[in-house]
Design a protein around this motif. Structure first.
Motif, PDB file in Angstrom:
ATOM      1  N   LYS A 199     -19.369  46.157  27.668  1.00 32.01           N
ATOM      2  CA  LYS A 199     -19.881  47.509  27.897  1.00 32.01           C
ATOM      3  C   LYS A 199     -21.203  47.477  28.669  1.00 32.01           C
ATOM      4  N   ALA A 200     -22.057  46.542  28.322  1.00 36.03           N
ATOM      5  CA  ALA A 200     -23.392  46.493  28.926  1.00 36.03           C
ATOM      6  C   ALA A 200     -23.329  46.243  30.423  1.00 36.03           C
ATOM      7  N   VAL A 201     -22.478  45.331  30.855  1.00 35.95           N
ATOM      8  CA  VAL A 201     -22.445  44.996  32.282  1.00 35.95           C
ATOM      9  C   VAL A 201     -22.031  46.190  33.128  1.00 35.95           C
ATOM     10  N   ALA A 202     -21.218  47.076  32.563  1.00 35.21           N
ATOM     11  CA  ALA A 202     -20.774  48.261  33.302  1.00 35.21           C
ATOM     12  C   ALA A 202     -21.895  49.280  33.472  1.00 35.21           C
ATOM     13  N   LEU A 203     -22.944  49.182  32.670  1.00 37.01           N
ATOM     14  CA  LEU A 203     -24.069  50.125  32.741  1.00 37.01           C
ATOM     15  C   LEU A 203     -25.183  49.645  33.670  1.00 37.01           C
ATOM     16  N   LEU A 204     -25.134  48.391  34.079  1.00 37.88           N
ATOM     17  CA  LEU A 204     -26.197  47.809  34.879  1.00 37.88           C
ATOM     18  C   LEU A 204     -25.986  48.033  36.368  1.00 37.88           C
ATOM     19  N   GLN A 205     -27.077  48.219  37.085  1.00 39.24           N
ATOM     20  CA  GLN A 205     -26.991  48.361  38.533  1.00 39.24           C
ATOM     21  C   GLN A 205     -26.752  47.024  39.220  1.00 39.24           C
ATOM     22  N   ASP A 206     -27.270  45.952  38.643  1.00 33.98           N
ATOM     23  CA  ASP A 206     -27.141  44.617  39.238  1.00 33.98           C
ATOM     24  C   ASP A 206     -26.890  43.616  38.132  1.00 33.98           C
ATOM     25  N   GLY A 207     -25.721  43.729  37.511  1.00 31.78           N
ATOM     26  CA  GLY A 207     -25.407  42.871  36.374  1.00 31.78           C
ATOM     27  C   GLY A 207     -24.274  41.906  36.675  1.00 31.78           C
ATOM     28  N   THR A 208     -24.366  40.714  36.085  1.00 33.38           N
ATOM     29  CA  THR A 208     -23.329  39.691  36.208  1.00 33.38           C
ATOM     30  C   THR A 208     -23.004  39.177  34.819  1.00 33.38           C
ATOM     31  N   LEU A 209     -21.721  39.101  34.499  1.00 37.09           N
ATOM     32  CA  LEU A 209     -21.286  38.630  33.190  1.00 37.09           C
ATOM     33  C   LEU A 209     -20.557  37.305  33.336  1.00 37.09           C
ATOM     34  N   LYS A 210     -20.986  36.308  32.558  1.00 32.11           N
ATOM     35  CA  LYS A 210     -20.269  35.039  32.449  1.00 32.11           C
ATOM     36  C   LYS A 210     -19.962  34.801  30.985  1.00 32.11           C
ATOM     37  N   THR A 211     -18.714  34.493  30.685  1.00 33.89           N
ATOM     38  CA  THR A 211     -18.309  34.286  29.303  1.00 33.89           C
ATOM     39  C   THR A 211     -17.906  32.835  29.080  1.00 33.89           C
ATOM     40  N   TYR A 212     -17.946  32.441  27.794  1.00 39.49           N
ATOM     41  CA  TYR A 212     -17.613  31.076  27.406  1.00 39.49           C
ATOM     42  C   TYR A 212     -16.443  31.103  26.428  1.00 39.49           C
ATOM     43  N   PRO A 213     -15.236  30.768  26.901  1.00 42.06           N
ATOM     44  CA  PRO A 213     -14.080  30.779  26.003  1.00 42.06           C
ATOM     45  C   PRO A 213     -14.281  29.867  24.802  1.00 42.06           C
ATOM     46  N   GLY A 214     -14.001  30.417  23.613  1.00 44.64           N
ATOM     47  CA  GLY A 214     -14.052  29.637  22.391  1.00 44.64           C
ATOM     48  C   GLY A 214     -15.428  29.405  21.806  1.00 44.64           C
ATOM     49  N   LEU A 215     -16.484  29.827  22.518  1.00 42.60           N
ATOM     50  CA  LEU A 215     -17.827  29.557  22.020  1.00 42.60           C
ATOM     51  C   LEU A 215     -18.336  30.709  21.163  1.00 42.60           C
ATOM     52  N   SER A 216     -19.381  30.422  20.403  1.00 41.47           N
ATOM     53  CA  SER A 216     -19.867  31.284  19.335  1.00 41.47           C
ATOM     54  C   SER A 216     -20.977  32.213  19.795  1.00 41.47           C
ATOM     55  N   HIS A 217     -21.687  32.748  18.813  1.00 41.47           N
ATOM     56  CA  HIS A 217     -22.812  33.644  19.063  1.00 41.47           C
ATOM     57  C   HIS A 217     -23.993  32.921  19.686  1.00 41.47           C
ATOM     58  N   ALA A 218     -24.065  31.610  19.540  1.00 45.59           N
ATOM     59  CA  ALA A 218     -25.230  30.858  20.018  1.00 45.59           C
ATOM     60  C   ALA A 218     -24.822  29.720  20.952  1.00 45.59           C
ATOM     61  N   PRO A 219     -24.208  30.019  22.086  1.00 49.32           N
ATOM     62  CA  PRO A 219     -23.780  28.938  22.982  1.00 49.32           C
ATOM     63  C   PRO A 219     -24.932  28.117  23.539  1.00 49.32           C
ATOM     64  N   PHE A 220     -26.119  28.719  23.654  1.00 47.59           N
ATOM     65  CA  PHE A 220     -27.277  27.982  24.154  1.00 47.59           C
ATOM     66  C   PHE A 220     -27.712  26.887  23.188  1.00 47.59           C
ATOM     67  N   ALA A 221     -27.356  27.053  21.899  1.00 48.46           N
ATOM     68  CA  ALA A 221     -27.706  26.068  20.878  1.00 48.46           C
ATOM     69  C   ALA A 221     -26.623  25.008  20.730  1.00 48.46           C
ATOM     70  N   THR A 222     -25.359  25.424  20.739  1.00 54.69           N
ATOM     71  CA  THR A 222     -24.268  24.475  20.532  1.00 54.69           C
ATOM     72  C   THR A 222     -23.867  23.755  21.808  1.00 54.69           C
ATOM     73  N   HIS A 223     -24.060  24.392  22.975  1.00 61.14           N
ATOM     74  CA  HIS A 223     -23.671  23.806  24.256  1.00 61.14           C
ATOM     75  C   HIS A 223     -24.790  24.010  25.288  1.00 61.14           C
ATOM     76  N   PRO A 224     -25.976  23.459  25.010  1.00 61.03           N
ATOM     77  CA  PRO A 224     -27.116  23.700  25.897  1.00 61.03           C
ATOM     78  C   PRO A 224     -26.918  23.191  27.317  1.00 61.03           C
ATOM     79  N   GLU A 225     -26.160  22.122  27.484  1.00 63.89           N
ATOM     80  CA  GLU A 225     -25.977  21.585  28.828  1.00 63.89           C
ATOM     81  C   GLU A 225     -25.266  22.591  29.736  1.00 63.89           C
ATOM     82  N   ARG A 226     -24.337  23.348  29.182  1.00 66.99           N
ATOM     83  CA  ARG A 226     -23.622  24.357  29.978  1.00 66.99           C
ATOM     84  C   ARG A 226     -24.508  25.572  30.230  1.00 66.99           C
ATOM     85  N   VAL A 227     -25.146  26.062  29.195  1.00 61.98           N
ATOM     86  CA  VAL A 227     -25.957  27.271  29.328  1.00 61.98           C
ATOM     87  C   VAL A 227     -27.197  27.005  30.176  1.00 61.98           C
TER      88      VAL A 227
END
Length: 276
Positions: A238-266
């Motif tokens: 929903k948020a990306v549709a409200l932004l004037q200059d927004g980009t969404l990247k998702t992580y299949p199978g990852l949790s609420h904290a991908p920066f903690a569990t998969h820091p190398e990717r994030v």
């Protein structure tokens, strides 16, 4: 300890590492944690030559355990006071979960030149709770349950979240990091109970729709597709549709904290966005 006094006299703790003339990156933590949640990112970006800053939100971590002002308007005002005290310009603000809401509200009100880009990771905007205008949101009874469990036994409640849905450790085949669970619990228990209790309302009921619409800066949204805390359909989609200059990247199978569990990717995705 480095601290500032906000305009209402609250003492905020912060860490500020790196060259003072380097581009600043400001990290905003989630509930009920502290700036320590960004250790991995701060070390990474410090090594890349950036100035990295992370504060403990009022009522959290080493900041004052406030019994008032635990709302998004005040959180954003506190960030404005921090940015002014450190004279930050052209900064990148990165927020996780509740911190993503804080970044959104701050960015919508920030002085010209203070913020250049924003990143929202597993963030709560536009609004979490179910309302007449957000009929597919999370039922309010869920957050009532959070408050009841928090008030009854905060320590156990925090342990249950960290060892379960926050990192996705409750999923079949998950590799559980006991260190991450203990560190989450440690950070949570450092904060003030009243502020953390109030913050449940702040992160679940605040509507950031108009804040998102106001933003003209580039905004990157990163979200785990298996986020059990802030479900992606009710937030990033929903948020990306409200932004004037927004980009969404998702992580299949990852949790609420991908920066903690998969820091190398994030971290790689963050660096690509910041370097543009």
């Amino acid at each position: 300890m480095a601290t500032i006094q906000t305009r209402d006299g609250t003492t905020l703790f912060y860490r500020d590492w790196g060259p003072r003339d380097a581009r600043p990156i400001v990290f905003h933590h989630g509930w009920p944690l502290s700036g320590d949640d960004w250790d991995t990112q701060m070390l990474f970006f410090l090594d890349q030559g950036y100035r990295v800053i992370a504060h403990d939100r009022r009522g959290h971590g080493r900041s004052d355990q406030t019994d008032a002002g635990n709302d998004m308007d005040t959180y954003a005002q506190d960030v404005a006071d921090l940015a002014a005290a450190l004279d930050l310009s052209d900064a990148v603000h990165i927020g996780h979960s509740t911190g993503g809401g804080e970044v959104t509200r701050y960015a919508a009100r920030a002085e010209v030149g203070r913020i250049a880009r924003a990143v929202l990771i597993g963030a709560v905007p536009p609004v979490m709770v179910r309302t007449p205008t957000n009929p597919d949101g999370i039922p309010p009874e869920i957050f009532d349950g959070y408050r009841a469990a928090f008030a009854a036994n905060r320590a156990q409640f925090f342990l249950d979240i960290a060892s379960g849905p926050f990192f996705g450790f409750n999923r079949d085949g998950a590799v559980v990091s006991e260190g991450q669970v203990r560190n989450w619990w440690r950070q949570g228990m450092m904060g003030g109970a009243k502020a953390q209790y109030d913050c449940i309302r702040a992160f679940s009921e605040t509507d950031f729709t108009e804040d998102l619409r106001k933003l003209t800066i580039p905004v990157l949204l990163l979200h785990g597709e298996d986020d059990q805390i802030v479900p992606i359909r009710n937030s990033a989609h929903k948020a990306v549709a409200l932004l004037q200059d927004g980009t969404l990247k998702t992580y299949p199978g990852l949790s609420h904290a991908p920066f903690a569990t998969h820091p190398e990717r994030v971290n790689a995705d963050l660096l690509d966005f910041i370097r543009v």
